[in-house]
Design a protein around this motif. Structure first.
Motif, short mmCIF file in Angstrom:
data_model
loop_
_atom_site.label_atom_id
_atom_site.label_comp_id
_atom_site.label_asym_id
_atom_site.label_seq_id
_atom_site.Cartn_x
_atom_site.Cartn_y
_atom_site.Cartn_z
N ARG A 1 8.99 8.60 9.22
CA ARG A 1 10.25 8.36 8.25
C ARG A 1 11.63 8.07 8.83
NH1 ARG A 1 7.13 13.49 5.24
NH2 ARG A 1 4.99 12.80 5.06
N ALA A 2 11.95 7.18 7.97
CA ALA A 2 13.57 6.62 8.75
C ALA A 2 14.09 7.88 7.89
CB ALA A 2 13.32 5.56 7.91
N ASP A 3 14.26 9.52 8.64
CA ASP A 3 15.38 9.63 8.19
C ASP A 3 16.19 10.56 8.75
OD1 ASP A 3 13.81 11.81 8.29
OD2 ASP A 3 13.22 13.22 6.57
N ARG A 4 17.39 10.89 8.12
CA ARG A 4 18.14 11.59 9.35
C ARG A 4 17.20 12.85 9.93
NH1 ARG A 4 24.27 11.28 8.97
NH2 ARG A 4 23.57 9.09 7.98
N GLN B 1 12.96 5.07 0.60
CA GLN B 1 14.04 4.61 0.96
C GLN B 1 13.06 4.98 2.43
OE1 GLN B 1 16.73 6.78 -0.34
NE2 GLN B 1 17.54 4.70 -1.94
N LEU B 2 12.41 6.56 3.31
CA LEU B 2 11.94 6.44 4.19
C LEU B 2 11.29 5.80 4.99
CD1 LEU B 2 12.76 10.26 3.03
CD2 LEU B 2 14.30 8.60 3.94
N LEU B 3 10.74 4.48 4.10
CA LEU B 3 9.87 3.70 5.12
C LEU B 3 10.24 2.88 5.88
CD1 LEU B 3 7.32 2.60 1.56
CD2 LEU B 3 6.79 3.75 3.91
N PHE B 4 9.62 3.01 7.29
CA PHE B 4 10.04 1.83 8.54
C PHE B 4 9.74 0.95 7.33
CE2 PHE B 4 11.52 5.70 10.84
CZ PHE B 4 12.53 5.06 11.21
N LYS B 5 10.49 -0.27 7.51
CA LYS B 5 9.86 -1.79 7.42
C LYS B 5 9.72 -2.91 8.57
CE LYS B 5 11.51 -0.42 2.92
NZ LYS B 5 11.87 0.45 3.50
N ILE B 6 8.71 -3.11 8.70
CA ILE B 6 8.42 -4.32 9.97
C ILE B 6 8.52 -5.42 9.18
CG2 ILE B 6 6.47 -5.09 11.18
CD1 ILE B 6 5.45 -2.45 11.50
N LEU B 7 9.28 -6.29 10.30
CA LEU B 7 9.96 -7.87 9.78
C LEU B 7 9.07 -9.05 10.11
CD1 LEU B 7 12.81 -8.78 9.14
CD2 LEU B 7 13.41 -8.71 11.35
N THR C 1 1.18 -1.05 -0.19
CA THR C 1 0.22 0.16 0.03
C THR C 1 0.79 1.28 0.47
OG1 THR C 1 -1.32 -0.96 1.18
CG2 THR C 1 -1.64 0.91 1.21
N LEU C 2 1.87 1.19 0.58
CA LEU C 2 2.90 2.40 0.67
C LEU C 2 3.75 2.00 -0.29
CD1 LEU C 2 3.98 1.74 4.65
CD2 LEU C 2 1.75 3.20 3.92
N THR C 3 4.98 1.27 -0.53
CA THR C 3 5.06 1.76 -1.95
C THR C 3 4.63 2.41 -3.21
OG1 THR C 3 5.23 -0.95 -2.25
CG2 THR C 3 7.41 -0.12 -0.44
N GLY C 4 5.94 2.78 -3.64
CA GLY C 4 5.70 3.60 -4.60
C GLY C 4 4.53 4.69 -4.74
N LYS C 5 4.43 5.31 -4.25
CA LYS C 5 3.76 6.36 -3.20
C LYS C 5 4.21 7.76 -3.82
CE LYS C 5 0.18 3.44 -4.30
NZ LYS C 5 0.97 1.90 -3.67
N TYR C 6 5.58 7.60 -2.76
CA TYR C 6 6.30 8.69 -2.31
C TYR C 6 7.41 9.11 -3.44
CZ TYR C 6 2.90 7.64 1.54
OH TYR C 6 2.08 7.26 2.12
N GLY C 7 7.41 8.55 -4.90
CA GLY C 7 9.07 8.42 -5.39
C GLY C 7 10.68 7.15 -4.42
#
Length: 457
Positions: A131-134, A61-67, A50-56
């Motif tokens: 968001r997983a940015d710095r 890369q900034l999505l937090f992914k859940i194992l 649902t989330l990938t591909g929506k924000y460029g």
RNA sequence: GUGGGUGUAGUUCAGUUGGUUAGAAUGCUAGAUUGUGAUUCUGGAGGUCGUGGGUUCGAGCCCCAUCACUCACCCCA
């Protein structure tokens, strides 16, 4: 050094901070409801698809992914695993992610529940996003967004109401110095057409958006570096044009004689301003900024951004119209939407910097009941309960202690009043009320105490 | 992902060309004051100087590595 700590970019909010944050939440919620928006909450996590591909690419890369749970490596292709390239196996080991904003989950909600929704659908949503940015100043890894969106109508009344809501919210919050910047995706496209640069709109917009930040020369440098080697003088003539909103629109009207997208942008803006006037509102704080570019991957109509004057924080609110947001989930679903979002954490930082939080943004008791001995402790329980029955928030110091200690407690918790109960008060059926700020105290009957506290509230 | 800056008491920070026992402010705590906080006075506790290694007779200070925090770039609220 403490061994325990928080993940980078996340924060605890203690009682003092929460009082201020809730003041902002409450103010914004009030405004959203006043304009007919209804609350919505969605889960913290969504399916990763649902989330990938929506924000460029950058956003992915900034999505937090859940194992995945369980033995998540068991079925992963051993050849892929051997490459040690984690991107190759992301989809095999993670199928959920934390939401990156509230707009995409909203679009997902609209598509999943379209049969139950009455359009136009107006919803607001106040929840954290990740968001997983710095992290840096004004930028966090966990922060709240306060979104209001309308889906299912093309009416520019929505755009006008967004401006009104921003003005209302800032009025309640006590922010007076701010600018609502407005632009239109069509106008940006018009600029690109004039430059014969429609093919590389993206890099053009990203560069000119920095105009007020890095200046004309740097923007020219960046444009040349991105391969715009033609004559840029017409572009900067337009960007630098000074005048009020109407003059800007007239000026661009002459430029856009051959650009249909540009003309549409101008007529939309004109209509939004006309509707604003129809509501009886002025365009104070509203500025048409040709250089404003944001949310390029999905906005198609008007775009907004709000900046507060004299603070070191970036934009505190932004939004715009997107024609096809729901189409990414279902090609048959083409609901136009328009919305905007307040960044609570940045509003907080800005208000803190300006020192404009109301003094009474407080969440502690109004009254502490202090006592001198076992007998007065017993008696003070009745006093506390009596105050509570009159809707006055109060607490009793929960154990026997010196008056000094009980007053220190009230002082530290910023409880404005202390009621002292001793044998004298019990005998005369009175209370001693002390106002902490001044140190003054007086003897009152219980009904007088209630009246005094209600007046204070 | 790229580049700067900073790590010393609970907190904010001093700490001289490397020299003996590492300081201040504030906060905490006890008392002066057994029915009164914030103000005043007196005492007390609190530090493996981020971590590991190196240079040196000697390191908080110099060198290397590492970690953490922070600011900026890209991008964004």
């Amino acid at each position: 050094m403490e061994k325990v700590s928080l993940p980078k970019g996340t924060r605890d909010f203690g009682p003092a901070q929460m009082a201020k944050r809730q003041f902002i939440f409450d103010s914004i919620r009030k405004v959203f409801q006043r304009y007919g928006f209804q609350p919505l909450e969605t889960p913290a996590m969504e399916n990763l698809s649902t989330l990938t591909g929506k924000y460029g690419e950058e956003g992915d890369q900034l999505l937090f992914k859940i194992l995945n749970s369980g033995d998540y490596l068991k079925d992963v292709d051993s050849v892929k695993l051997a490459t040690k390239d984690s991107r190759l196996i992301t989809n095999d080991i993670s199928e959920k992610g934390l939401r990156y904003d509230l707009t995409v989950p909203f679009a997902r909600y609209v598509v999943t529940n379209r049969h139950e929704i009455t359009f136009p659908f107006k919803r607001y949503q106040i929840q954290p996003v990740w968001r997983a940015d710095r992290p840096q100043k004004g930028r966090y890894r966990e922060f709240y967004q306060c979104d209001a969106d309308v889906v299912g109508t093309d009416s520019l009344v929505c755009e006008a109401e967004i401006i009104l809501m921003i003005k209302d919210a800032f009025k309640i919050l006590g922010i007076n110095d701010y600018i609502v910047k407005i632009n239109h995706r069509g106008i940006l496209s018009g600029l690109a057409e004039i430059l014969n640069a429609s093919a590389k709109e993206g890099s053009l917009f990203v560069a000119i958006d920095k105009l007020d930040k890095i200046g004309e020369e740097k923007v020219k440098e960046e444009l040349r570096a991105r391969g715009f080697d033609g004559d840029l003088s017409s572009l900067f003539e337009t960007l630098n044009f000074k005048g009020n909103t109407k003059q800007k629109i007239d000026f661009l009207g002459q430029k856009f004689t051959s650009s249909e997208k540009g003309k549409k942008g101008l007529s939309d803006l004109t209509e939004v301003l006309s509707l604003l006037a129809g509501f009886g509102a002025t365009d104070d704080h509203v500025e048409f900024d040709v250089a404003l570019a944001r949310g390029l991957s999905y906005y198609t109509g008007c775009i907004f951004e709000v900046k507060i004057g004299n603070v070191s924080i970036g934009s505190v609110s932004g939004g715009g119209r997107y024609d096809n947001l729901t189409a990414v989930f279902d090609a048959k679903e083409k609901s136009s939407g328009v919305g905007f979002s307040f960044g609570i954490d940045r509003l907080y930082d800005a208000m803190e910097e300006l020192n404009i939080f109301p003094k009474d943004a407080r969440a502690s008791s109004t009254v502490l009941v202090a006592h001198l001995d076992e007998q007065s402790f017993r008696h003070s329980l009745k006093i506390v309960q009596g105050l509570r029955e009159n809707e006055i928030s109060c607490e009793v110091y929960p154990e026997p202690a010196k008056v000094k200690k009980q007053l220190e407690y009230a002082d530290k918790k910023k409880i404005p009043f202390v009621v002292v109960i001793g044998s004298e008060e019990i005998r005369t059926e009175t209370v001693t009320l002390k106002k902490m700020e001044t140190g003054n105290q007086l003897t009152l009957s219980f009904p007088e105490l209630v009246t005094a506290m209600q007046l204070y509230k």
